[in-house]
Each structure stands twice: as structure tokens, then as C-alpha cells.
Design a protein around this motif. Structure first.
Motif, PDB file in Angstrom:
ATOM      1  N   SER A 247       0.861  -1.190   0.000  1.00 11.67           N
ATOM      2  CA  SER A 247       0.000   0.000   0.000  1.00 11.67           C
ATOM      3  C   SER A 247       0.888   1.228   0.000  1.00 11.67           C
ATOM      4  CB  SER A 247      -0.905   0.031   1.233  1.00 11.67           C
ATOM      5  OG  SER A 247      -1.787  -1.063   1.239  1.00 11.67           O
ATOM      6  N   ILE A 248       0.537   2.216  -0.817  1.00 15.27           N
ATOM      7  CA  ILE A 248       1.275   3.474  -0.869  1.00 15.27           C
ATOM      8  C   ILE A 248       0.349   4.596  -0.397  1.00 15.27           C
ATOM      9  CG2 ILE A 248       2.503   5.116  -2.347  1.00 15.27           C
ATOM     10  CD1 ILE A 248       3.342   2.843  -4.104  1.00 15.27           C
ATOM     11  N   PHE A 249       0.855   5.415   0.532  1.00 11.90           N
ATOM     12  CA  PHE A 249       0.084   6.509   1.113  1.00 11.90           C
ATOM     13  C   PHE A 249       0.759   7.831   0.799  1.00 11.90           C
ATOM     14  CE2 PHE A 249      -0.567   2.756   3.691  1.00 11.90           C
ATOM     15  CZ  PHE A 249      -1.937   2.745   3.931  1.00 11.90           C
ATOM     16  N   ASN A 250      -0.051   8.860   0.526  1.00  9.82           N
ATOM     17  CA  ASN A 250       0.517  10.202   0.395  1.00  9.82           C
ATOM     18  C   ASN A 250       0.687  10.815   1.780  1.00  9.82           C
ATOM     19  OD1 ASN A 250      -2.016  11.125   1.208  1.00  9.82           O
ATOM     20  ND2 ASN A 250      -2.653  11.717  -0.858  1.00  9.82           N
ATOM     21  N   MET A 251       1.179  12.058   1.831  1.00 11.95           N
ATOM     22  CA  MET A 251       1.476  12.685   3.115  1.00 11.95           C
ATOM     23  C   MET A 251       0.224  13.051   3.899  1.00 11.95           C
ATOM     24  SD  MET A 251       4.731  12.569   3.407  1.00 11.95           S
ATOM     25  CE  MET A 251       5.286  13.783   4.598  1.00 11.95           C
ATOM     26  N   LEU A 252      -0.948  12.966   3.271  1.00 13.17           N
ATOM     27  CA  LEU A 252      -2.210  13.160   3.982  1.00 13.17           C
ATOM     28  C   LEU A 252      -2.694  11.872   4.619  1.00 13.17           C
ATOM     29  CD1 LEU A 252      -4.164  15.362   1.399  1.00 13.17           C
ATOM     30  CD2 LEU A 252      -2.946  16.117   3.445  1.00 13.17           C
ATOM     31  N   GLY A 253      -1.932  10.785   4.392  1.00 12.95           N
ATOM     32  CA  GLY A 253      -2.364   9.498   4.917  1.00 12.95           C
ATOM     33  C   GLY A 253      -3.380   8.795   4.041  1.00 12.95           C
ATOM     34  N   GLN A 254      -3.593   9.304   2.825  1.00  9.45           N
ATOM     35  CA  GLN A 254      -4.557   8.689   1.909  1.00  9.45           C
ATOM     36  C   GLN A 254      -3.869   7.623   1.064  1.00  9.45           C
ATOM     37  OE1 GLN A 254      -5.359  12.378  -0.036  1.00  9.45           O
ATOM     38  NE2 GLN A 254      -7.234  12.774   1.111  1.00  9.45           N
ATOM     39  N   GLU A 255      -4.504   6.467   0.948  1.00 12.44           N
ATOM     40  CA  GLU A 255      -3.938   5.397   0.124  1.00 12.44           C
ATOM     41  C   GLU A 255      -4.115   5.752  -1.346  1.00 12.44           C
ATOM     42  OE1 GLU A 255      -4.080   0.815   0.928  1.00 12.44           O
ATOM     43  OE2 GLU A 255      -5.787   1.342  -0.346  1.00 12.44           O
ATOM     44  N   VAL A 256      -3.011   5.759  -2.092  1.00 11.51           N
ATOM     45  CA  VAL A 256      -3.061   6.143  -3.512  1.00 11.51           C
ATOM     46  C   VAL A 256      -2.780   4.970  -4.450  1.00 11.51           C
ATOM     47  CG1 VAL A 256      -2.522   8.564  -3.100  1.00 11.51           C
ATOM     48  CG2 VAL A 256      -0.648   6.940  -3.421  1.00 11.51           C
ATOM     49  N   LYS A 257      -2.187   3.891  -3.910  1.00  8.70           N
ATOM     50  CA  LYS A 257      -1.913   2.699  -4.711  1.00  8.70           C
ATOM     51  C   LYS A 257      -1.944   1.489  -3.781  1.00  8.70           C
ATOM     52  CE  LYS A 257      -0.327   4.158  -8.937  1.00  8.70           C
ATOM     53  NZ  LYS A 257      -0.571   3.554 -10.256  1.00  8.70           N
ATOM     54  N   SER A 258      -2.363   0.362  -4.317  1.00 10.45           N
ATOM     55  CA  SER A 258      -2.282  -0.866  -3.521  1.00 10.45           C
ATOM     56  C   SER A 258      -2.262  -2.072  -4.458  1.00 10.45           C
ATOM     57  CB  SER A 258      -3.465  -0.973  -2.556  1.00 10.45           C
ATOM     58  OG  SER A 258      -4.671  -1.145  -3.261  1.00 10.45           O
ATOM     59  N   SER A 259      -1.673  -3.165  -3.970  1.00 10.85           N
ATOM     60  CA  SER A 259      -1.689  -4.409  -4.738  1.00 10.85           C
ATOM     61  C   SER A 259      -1.468  -5.575  -3.783  1.00 10.85           C
ATOM     62  CB  SER A 259      -0.608  -4.396  -5.829  1.00 10.85           C
ATOM     63  OG  SER A 259       0.680  -4.484  -5.258  1.00 10.85           O
ATOM     64  N   LYS A 260      -1.875  -6.731  -4.222  1.00 13.78           N
ATOM     65  CA  LYS A 260      -1.670  -7.979  -3.474  1.00 13.78           C
ATOM     66  C   LYS A 260      -0.978  -8.972  -4.410  1.00 13.78           C
ATOM     67  CE  LYS A 260      -5.629  -7.263  -0.416  1.00 13.78           C
ATOM     68  NZ  LYS A 260      -4.799  -6.881   0.731  1.00 13.78           N
ATOM     69  N   PRO A 261       0.346  -8.831  -4.567  1.00 10.84           N
ATOM     70  CA  PRO A 261       1.033  -9.572  -5.630  1.00 10.84           C
ATOM     71  C   PRO A 261       1.183 -11.070  -5.378  1.00 10.84           C
ATOM     72  CG  PRO A 261       2.593  -8.263  -4.358  1.00 10.84           C
ATOM     73  CD  PRO A 261       1.219  -7.870  -3.884  1.00 10.84           C
ATOM     74  N   SER A 262       1.429 -11.477  -4.124  1.00  7.11           N
ATOM     75  CA  SER A 262       1.690 -12.894  -3.804  1.00  7.11           C
ATOM     76  C   SER A 262       2.802 -13.467  -4.686  1.00  7.11           C
ATOM     77  CB  SER A 262       0.405 -13.733  -3.937  1.00  7.11           C
ATOM     78  OG  SER A 262      -0.528 -13.336  -2.972  1.00  7.11           O
TER      79      SER A 262
END
Length: 296
Positions: A247-262
Motif C-alpha cells: 500500500s502506498i500513502f501520500n502525506m495526507l495518509g490517503q492510500e493512492v496505490k495498492s496491490s496484493k502480488p503474492s
């Protein structure tokens, strides 16, 4: 003596402090108890007179004048559900607890020297790492603040608030201001900050939240690695075990990207994100770590 019936009807006359009776605002033959006065101005002195209405022609003597002063208008963030958002690692923001009141059910923080909550205001922040520091330690008109930090599930139910940090007088810039350190935060979760002026002190203060990114120690046991940093397009992550989630978060704490690659290796395309700092939360099996990357 004879039993007298309880009073049920009253005349009330009210006005600004010092008004001449007969020139005030009359509320005639009201059955309300208490009587609600509307249109008052904050921090202003008023007086009222009251008499019992026994019948259409019989009234008691007037009692009064009874003086009272209205309170300050409560600040917008007086209650937890109206908390002001603080961006972690941003510039301090200006607060003011003048007119702050104790919300029903509001906790008194464990470390506060004075049995507090006379004038609290509320803030929130979204965790960008497992640790954070909340500070009012600035040279400001309000020179004595107290801080408490809570995790919570429902701002309308203050029994769901759990104190996780507290400080009274930990400041060094201004000795009686405060610095509260909190640990064990969950990245992306919202936390609540309660600020009070010691012993009814009110006024303007500054408040900031700085976030400390978790180390990768927890991921080192699974051989986790990431590159490049700074990143222009793809951020590559590798490990000795399958990477469960990113999960990638910006400086506001908002999630901007996510993945579940396994998979043992994964790439996340950051090319469409704005330049600046981001926090990446990676999970590999039961191991979790958070780290900061700079997007060019």
C-alpha cells in the motif's frame, strides 16, 4: 397551613445588564421550566426578572434582577466529531481553545495534573508510520497546554476512545506546553488529539504532528529490498517469501496505490503520482514494514 399548588406558569422579563424593568423583553405566561432565552451575544452580561402567574389577574412580586454572563462561543472543533485534521509532517497549524467545553462523556487524560476538560478542543491525524509526535511546544499566547492522543472507532461514542499517548508540560521551547509521543500506530488509521489549557487557561496555540516511519527491521528477516529511491516510474520490491500486500500513502495518509502480488518480486507504477514523499507499507507473510520513498 394550607397546601399551596406548585407554580406552573411564569412571567419572565430579560435584557442587557442594567436594563430598566418594563423596557426589557417579556416572555409572558410561559409554562417552560427552564425558559430558553435566544438571540444572546457571547461573553455579555444580562439580567432577568421572574414572577409566578397564579391566574389571569394574580401574580407574585417580581424577583430580580438576577445577573448572568454568557459564555464564549464554542470553537468549531469543540467536540470530537468536529475535530480539525492535521497533516502529518506539515507546518504547524493555529488553534484556539477559547470557549471550549467538556463534551458529555469526554475523558480526562491520565497524565493531566489538573482535573481537566474545562476547555478542550479536538484534532485528528492519519498515521503515516508506526510512531508520531504531537506537539504544542511553540511560543504562543496560550502558554500552558495539555495533550492526549486516542485511538477510536466512533467519534459519537466517547467510550470507544482509548488513550495511547499523553503529556503535561513536556515542552522545552515554552516549558508548560506539551509534547506527546505515541507508538504502535497503524498506517492509514485516524487518531484523535485532545488539547486543553491547564486550569482553564485559554487562547491561541500552535499544534503539529510529525510522523516517524517504521524501520524495515521486521522485514529484514524475509530478505525484503526495494529500489530505486528516489523513484521515477516503477518501484521494485523483492523478498525471500511472497510479498502479500503493498500500500502506498501520500502525506495526507490517503492510500493512492495498492496491490496484493503474492510473488517474490513486484513492481508498482508510480509514474502517474505527483512529485513528493510517499509512505509504502509492505507485508511479507507475518512481517510488516513501512518506509518512505521520494517520487521525482
Amino acid at each position: 397551613g394550607a397546601n399551596m399548588p406548585a407554580a406552573t406558569t411564569w412571567d419572565v422579563e430579560w435584557g442587557a445588564a442594567g436594563f430598566t424593568q418594563g423596557m426589557g423583553t417579556m416572555i409572558a405566561a410561559t409554562t417552560d421550566n427552564p425558559v430558553l432565552l435566544t438571540g444572546l451575544t457571547a461573553t455579555t452580561g444580562y439580567e432577568f426578572y421572574v414572577r409566578t402567574v397564579c391566574s389571569g389577574v394574580d401574580q407574585s412580586e417580581w424577583i430580580g434582577p438576577v445577573a448572568f454572563t454568557t459564555l464564549d462561543t464554542p470553537p468549531a472543533n469543540d467536540n470530537a466529531c468536529d475535530a480539525v485534521m492535521i497533516v502529518v509532517n506539515a507546518a504547524p497549524i493555529v488553534g484556539n481553545n477559547t470557549g471550549g467545553t467538556q463534551e458529555t462523556g469526554e475523558a480526562i487524560a491520565s497524565c493531566w495534573d489538573f482535573p481537566g476538560n474545562q476547555n478542550t478542543v479536538w484534532y485528528t491525524f492519519v498515521a503515516v508510520g508506526v510512531n508520531a509526535t504531537v506537539s504544542t511546544d511553540f511560543s504562543t499566547p496560550l502558554t500552558d497546554t495539555s495533550i492526549a492522543v486516542y485511538s477510536a472507532t466512533d467519534c459519537t461514542d466517547l467510550t470507544t476512545f482509548t488513550q495511547i499517548g499523553c503529556d503535561e508540560d513536556g515542552g522545552t521551547v515554552q516549558n508548560y506546553n506539551s509534547i506527546a509521543d505515541v507508538t504502535g500506530l497503524t498506517v492509514g488509521d485516524t487518531y484523535y488529539v485532545q488539547v486543553e489549557g491547564y486550569n482553564n487557561n485559554v487562547g491561541e496555540f500552535n499544534i503539529e504532528v510529525t510522523g516517524f516511519v517504521a524501520s524495515l527491521n521486521d522485514l529484514s528477516t524475509v530478505g525484503f529490498n526495494y529500489y530505486p529511491n528516489p523513484v521515477t516510474n516503477d518501484l521494485t520490491m523483492t523478498a525471500n517469501e511472497n510479498i502479500t500486500s503493498i500500500s502506498i500513502f501520500n502525506m495526507l495518509g490517503q492510500e493512492v496505490k495498492s496491490s496484493k502480488p503474492s510473488t517474490l518480486e513486484t513492481n508498482i507504477d508510480m509514474s502517474n503520482l505527483s512529485s513528493g514523499a510517499y509512505f509504502v507499507k509492505a507485508q511479507v507473510g507475518d512481517s510488516v514494514g513501512t518506509f518512505k520513498v521520494i517520487k521525482k
